[in-house]
Design a protein around this motif. Structure first.
Motif, PDB file in Angstrom:
ATOM      1  N   TYR A 169       0.661  -1.511  -0.432  1.00  0.00           N
ATOM      2  CA  TYR A 169      -0.118  -0.109  -0.377  1.00  0.00           C
ATOM      3  C   TYR A 169       0.835   1.177  -0.063  1.00  0.00           C
ATOM      4  N   CYS A 170       0.238   1.848  -0.770  1.00  0.00           N
ATOM      5  CA  CYS A 170       0.987   3.500  -1.133  1.00  0.00           C
ATOM      6  C   CYS A 170       0.706   4.124  -0.296  1.00  0.00           C
ATOM      7  N   PRO A 171      -0.121   5.003   1.089  1.00  0.00           N
ATOM      8  CA  PRO A 171      -0.458   5.812   1.587  1.00  0.00           C
ATOM      9  C   PRO A 171      -0.791   7.153   0.676  1.00  0.00           C
ATOM     10  N   GLU A 172       0.344   7.904   0.383  1.00  0.00           N
ATOM     11  CA  GLU A 172       0.229   9.125  -0.286  1.00  0.00           C
ATOM     12  C   GLU A 172       0.111   9.350  -1.378  1.00  0.00           C
ATOM     13  N   GLU A 173       0.009   7.337  -1.880  1.00  0.00           N
ATOM     14  CA  GLU A 173      -1.169   7.433  -3.637  1.00  0.00           C
ATOM     15  C   GLU A 173      -2.199   7.657  -3.593  1.00  0.00           C
ATOM     16  N   LYS A 174      -2.703   6.419  -2.219  1.00  0.00           N
ATOM     17  CA  LYS A 174      -4.099   5.562  -2.192  1.00  0.00           C
ATOM     18  C   LYS A 174      -4.043   4.556  -2.877  1.00  0.00           C
ATOM     19  N   ILE A 175      -2.730   4.082  -3.362  1.00  0.00           N
ATOM     20  CA  ILE A 175      -2.907   3.178  -4.177  1.00  0.00           C
ATOM     21  C   ILE A 175      -2.450   1.566  -4.092  1.00  0.00           C
ATOM     22  N   ALA A 226      -7.288  -6.857   7.743  1.00  0.00           N
ATOM     23  CA  ALA A 226      -5.822  -6.227   7.475  1.00  0.00           C
ATOM     24  C   ALA A 226      -6.367  -4.809   6.438  1.00  0.00           C
ATOM     25  N   LEU A 227      -6.575  -5.114   4.888  1.00  0.00           N
ATOM     26  CA  LEU A 227      -6.977  -3.909   4.236  1.00  0.00           C
ATOM     27  C   LEU A 227      -8.129  -2.836   4.956  1.00  0.00           C
ATOM     28  N   GLY A 228      -8.601  -3.154   5.952  1.00  0.00           N
ATOM     29  CA  GLY A 228     -10.033  -2.059   6.392  1.00  0.00           C
ATOM     30  C   GLY A 228      -9.582  -1.585   6.629  1.00  0.00           C
ATOM     31  N   GLY A 229     -10.324   0.302   6.118  1.00  0.00           N
ATOM     32  CA  GLY A 229      -9.778   1.568   6.407  1.00  0.00           C
ATOM     33  C   GLY A 229      -9.596   2.197   5.313  1.00  0.00           C
ATOM     34  N   LEU A 230      -8.309   1.384   4.690  1.00  0.00           N
ATOM     35  CA  LEU A 230      -7.611   1.933   3.684  1.00  0.00           C
ATOM     36  C   LEU A 230      -7.899   2.397   3.041  1.00  0.00           C
ATOM     37  N   LEU A 232      -8.786   4.293  -0.637  1.00  0.00           N
ATOM     38  CA  LEU A 232      -8.359   3.449  -1.337  1.00  0.00           C
ATOM     39  C   LEU A 232      -8.397   4.994  -2.580  1.00  0.00           C
ATOM     40  N   LYS A 233      -8.012   5.118  -3.557  1.00  0.00           N
ATOM     41  CA  LYS A 233      -7.801   6.171  -5.339  1.00  0.00           C
ATOM     42  C   LYS A 233      -7.677   4.742  -5.811  1.00  0.00           C
ATOM     43  N   MET A 234      -7.078   3.246  -5.779  1.00  0.00           N
ATOM     44  CA  MET A 234      -7.202   2.063  -7.106  1.00  0.00           C
ATOM     45  C   MET A 234      -6.169   1.454  -6.400  1.00  0.00           C
ATOM     46  N   ILE A 235      -6.598  -0.089  -6.736  1.00  0.00           N
ATOM     47  CA  ILE A 235      -5.833  -0.727  -7.004  1.00  0.00           C
ATOM     48  C   ILE A 235      -5.257  -1.596  -7.730  1.00  0.00           C
ATOM     49  N   ALA A 236      -4.686  -1.871  -7.908  1.00  0.00           N
ATOM     50  CA  ALA A 236      -3.430  -1.988  -8.659  1.00  0.00           C
ATOM     51  C   ALA A 236      -2.947  -3.586  -8.672  1.00  0.00           C
ATOM     52  N   THR A 237      -4.119  -4.551  -9.386  1.00  0.00           N
ATOM     53  CA  THR A 237      -3.865  -6.131  -9.654  1.00  0.00           C
ATOM     54  C   THR A 237      -3.015  -6.355 -10.344  1.00  0.00           C
ATOM     55  N   HIS A 239      -3.756  -8.841 -12.090  1.00  0.00           N
ATOM     56  CA  HIS A 239      -3.907  -9.691 -13.656  1.00  0.00           C
ATOM     57  C   HIS A 239      -5.427  -8.742 -14.101  1.00  0.00           C
ATOM     58  N   GLY A 240      -5.591  -8.223 -15.464  1.00  0.00           N
ATOM     59  CA  GLY A 240      -6.789  -8.146 -15.932  1.00  0.00           C
ATOM     60  C   GLY A 240      -6.182  -6.547 -15.088  1.00  0.00           C
ATOM     61  N   VAL A 241      -7.922  -5.519 -14.818  1.00  0.00           N
ATOM     62  CA  VAL A 241      -7.907  -4.347 -14.675  1.00  0.00           C
ATOM     63  C   VAL A 241      -7.142  -3.072 -13.850  1.00  0.00           C
ATOM     64  N   ILE A 242      -7.128  -2.283 -13.688  1.00  0.00           N
ATOM     65  CA  ILE A 242      -6.875  -1.399 -12.540  1.00  0.00           C
ATOM     66  C   ILE A 242      -8.613  -0.722 -11.962  1.00  0.00           C
ATOM     67  N   TRP A 243      -8.783  -1.135 -10.982  1.00  0.00           N
ATOM     68  CA  TRP A 243      -9.813  -0.897 -10.445  1.00  0.00           C
ATOM     69  C   TRP A 243      -9.718   1.179 -10.229  1.00  0.00           C
ATOM     70  N   ARG A 244     -10.355   1.536  -9.720  1.00  0.00           N
ATOM     71  CA  ARG A 244     -10.315   3.380  -9.820  1.00  0.00           C
ATOM     72  C   ARG A 244     -11.994   3.458  -9.365  1.00  0.00           C
ATOM     73  N   LYS A 245     -12.852   3.102 -10.069  1.00  0.00           N
ATOM     74  CA  LYS A 245     -14.390   3.977 -10.592  1.00  0.00           C
ATOM     75  C   LYS A 245     -15.600   2.292  -9.790  1.00  0.00           C
ATOM     76  N   HIS A 246     -15.047   1.584 -10.058  1.00  0.00           N
ATOM     77  CA  HIS A 246     -15.757   0.259  -9.092  1.00  0.00           C
ATOM     78  C   HIS A 246     -15.418  -0.478  -7.826  1.00  0.00           C
ATOM     79  N   ILE A 247     -14.239   0.565  -7.125  1.00  0.00           N
ATOM     80  CA  ILE A 247     -12.979  -0.136  -6.178  1.00  0.00           C
ATOM     81  C   ILE A 247     -14.661  -0.724  -4.746  1.00  0.00           C
ATOM     82  N   ASP A 248     -15.376  -0.014  -4.418  1.00  0.00           N
ATOM     83  CA  ASP A 248     -16.106  -0.726  -3.856  1.00  0.00           C
ATOM     84  C   ASP A 248     -17.219  -1.782  -3.960  1.00  0.00           C
ATOM     85  N   LYS A 249     -16.913  -2.218  -5.059  1.00  0.00           N
ATOM     86  CA  LYS A 249     -18.355  -3.127  -6.334  1.00  0.00           C
ATOM     87  C   LYS A 249     -17.176  -4.463  -6.021  1.00  0.00           C
ATOM     88  N   ILE A 250     -15.980  -4.831  -6.610  1.00  0.00           N
ATOM     89  CA  ILE A 250     -15.110  -5.447  -5.794  1.00  0.00           C
ATOM     90  C   ILE A 250     -14.750  -6.398  -4.321  1.00  0.00           C
TER      91      ILE A 250
END
Ligand code: FEO
Length: 405
Positions: A169-175, A226-230, A232-237, A239-250
Motif C-alpha cells: 500500500y502506498c498511502p500518499e497515492e492511496k494505491i 487487514a486492508l479495512g480502513g485504507l 483507496l483511490k486505486m487497486i492496481a492488480t 491481472h486484468g484491470v486497475i480498479w478506480r471507479k468500482h472499488i466498492d463493488k469489487i
C-alpha cells in the motif's frame, strides 16, 4: 556493468516498441498483455490475461512485480520507455509464482544493485530456490520503506493464494498494489475498470476468485480485515484491470465471496452415453425451475470446467450425473469432481443422479465425491436403469418439488 546494461537497454528499445501507460503522476503500468493464453495451469482463460507490473519514479525508482518470462522483452521495453532499467533501486516481489516473478532474474541482471523485497520466510525461500542468491530484503507485516516522497507499506496475505503472497500500500497515492487479489484473467488494451465492459470484468473477477481463491475464503477475510480502513483511490492488480471507479463493488464482492454466500440457484452438471442421464438432467433442471429456482444445465462435454465452477461457486444447489462405465463414473465427471474437491466449496447442497445398464456404481461414487467436496447431500441418489420411463421422471420431479429448499 552499468555500460553493458545501457547497451542492452538500447538493443531492446530497438527490438520492442511497447510503451508504459501512466496511471498516476510518475507511476506507470509496465506489464504485459497475454492475448493468446487459453489455459493457465488448468484454468481455461477464454479471454487471455495480463501480467501487471508497475514502475514508480521517486528518489528510489521502484518496480512492483515483473511478468512471465515469455514477456520479459515487453516488460523491459515498457520500463525502458520511461527509464533505463539499470536505474531501478527497488523491486517488490509480491508473489513467487512465475507469472509475476518470471522475469525477476533478467531485471535483476539489468539492475544488479536493486534491492528485491519479499516476505520472510516463504517469499525468501521460494525466490532463492528458483533464482538463487540475489539482493533480497525480507519484510514482515507492518514493515514500510520510504522511496522518497512516497512510502510503501507491506501487508503479507499468506495463502492468498500462496504462502508468500503480499500486497503493498502506498498511502500518499492511496494505491493498493494487490497482485493476485481482486484480479481477473482478461487481456485488454485498456488499463482501467471504467474503460472496460463492467459485466465482463465482474464475470472474469468471479471466475478468477472461484478457480483460484475459492479454497482460501478464511484467508481472504483476514486480508480484507487487514486492508479495512485504507483509503483507496486505486487497486492496481496483478491481472486484468486497475480498479478506480468500482472499488466498492469489487470489495463488496470479495466480502460476499470469501464468506461463501450463495444464492437460490441450481447447477446441473452431467455426462451421458446414450441420452438417459441427459433426460434425467433435463427433468431435474425443469423441476428446479418449477419451484422458481433458476437452474443452469451443463453437458460437461460442451462447457469449460472453469466456467461451470464459476456458476457453481455462487449457486446453492448442485446436481451431478454420470452413467456407469467399467464400474466407474465417466472420466469427464471424475475430472470435474477432482477439481471441485480441491476447490472446497462451502454452503452447497447437492445430490447425484445417473442411468446404468447393469452395475450402476457411478451414482454412489459421484455422491461420495460430492460429500468429500464438502457438499451436504439433500436427496438420495437418483438411479435409473436403462431409459427412464415417464413415471420415473415424474417421480424425480415430485422428489425435487418436495425438497425443503
Ligand atoms: Fe498470478 Fe498466483 O499468480
Amino acid at each position: 556493468m552499468l555500460r553493458l546494461a545501457k547497451n542492452f537497454w538500447e538493443v531492446f528499445k530497438m527490438m520492442n516498441n511497447s510503451k508504459a501507460t501512466q496511471i498516476s503522476e510518475n507511476i506507470f503500468w509496465v506489464g504485459a498483455v497475454d492475448w493468446s493464453m487459453r489455459n493457465f495451469h488448468g484454468y481455461e482463460t477464454s479471454r487471455g490475461s495480463t501480467y501487471n507490473a508497475y514502475l514508480i519514479l521517486d528518489d528510489k525508482i521502484t518496480l512492483i512485480d515483473t511478468a512471465k518470462i515469455d514477456f520479459k522483452d515487453e516488460l523491459i521495453s515498457r520500463i525502458s520507455s520511461v527509464v533505463d532499467p539499470a536505474q531501478i533501486d527497488v523491486i517488490v516481489s509480491s508473489h513467487v509464482e512465475l507469472d509475476h516473478s518470471g522475469a525477476l532474474k533478467e531485471i535483476a541482471s539489468l539492475a544488479p544493485a536493486a534491492q528485491i523485497i519479499t516476505t520472510n520466510p516463504n517469499g525468501l525461500k521460494g525466490l532463492t530456490n528458483r533464482y538463487g542468491k540475489l539482493n533480497y530484503k525480507s519484510v514482515k507485516a507492518g514493515d514500510e520503506i520510504s522511496i522518497g516522497k512516497r512510502t510503501l507499506k507491506f501487508v503479507p496475505t499468506p495463502m492468498l493464494h500462496w504462502p508468500d503472497s503480499m500486497v503493498t500500500y502506498c498511502p500518499e497515492e492511496k494505491i493498493l498494489f494487490s497482485n493476485d487479489a481482486f484480479g481477473e484473467h482478461l487481456a485488454t488494451s485498456m488499463r482501467f475498470d471504467d474503460e472496460n465492459d463492467l459485466a465482463t470484468i465482474m464475470y472474469e473477477a468471479q471466475k478468477y476468485y472461484a478457480n483460484i481463491l475459492m479454497p482460501f475464503g478464511k484467508q481472504a477475510q483476514t486480508a480484507l480485515k487487514a486492508l479495512g480502513g485504507l483509503e483507496l483511490k486505486m487497486i492496481a492488480t496483478g491481472h486484468g484491470v486497475i480498479w478506480r471507479k468500482h472499488i466498492d463493488k469489487i470489495l463488496a464482492c470479495y466480502k460476499s465471496w470469501s464468506a461463501g454466500e450463495v444464492s437460490q440457484r441450481a447447477v446441473i452438471v452431467f455426462d451421458s452415453m446414450w441420452h438417459s442421464t441427459e433426460i434425467i438432467a433435463q427433468t431435474i433442471t425443469e423441476a428446479f425451475a418449477k419451484r422458481g429456482i433458476p437452474a443452469a444445465y451443463y453437458d460437461i462435454k460442451k462447457t469449460p470446467l472453469s466456467d461451470i465452477i464459476t456458476d457453481i461457486f455462487t449457486s446453492k444447489y448442485l446436481a451431478v450425473g454420470s452413467p456407469t462405465i467399467n464400474n466407474q463414473m465417466m472420466p469427464t465427471i471424475a475430472a470435474f469432481l477432482c477439481y471441485l474437491k480441491g476447490l472446497r466449496p462451502v454452503n452447497h447442497k447437492a445430490f447425484a443422479f445417473g442411468s446404468y445398464g447393469w452395475g450402476g456404481q457411478s451414482i454412489a461414487l459421484v455422491e461420495d465425491d460430492l460429500k468429500a467436496a464438502g457438499c451436504e447431500i439433500i436427496l438420495d441418489k437418483i438411479r435409473v436403469a436403462n431409459l427412464p420411463t415417464q413415471a420415473q421422471l415424474d417421480d424425480i420431479t415430485e422428489k425435487i418439488l418436495a425438497l425443503d429448499l
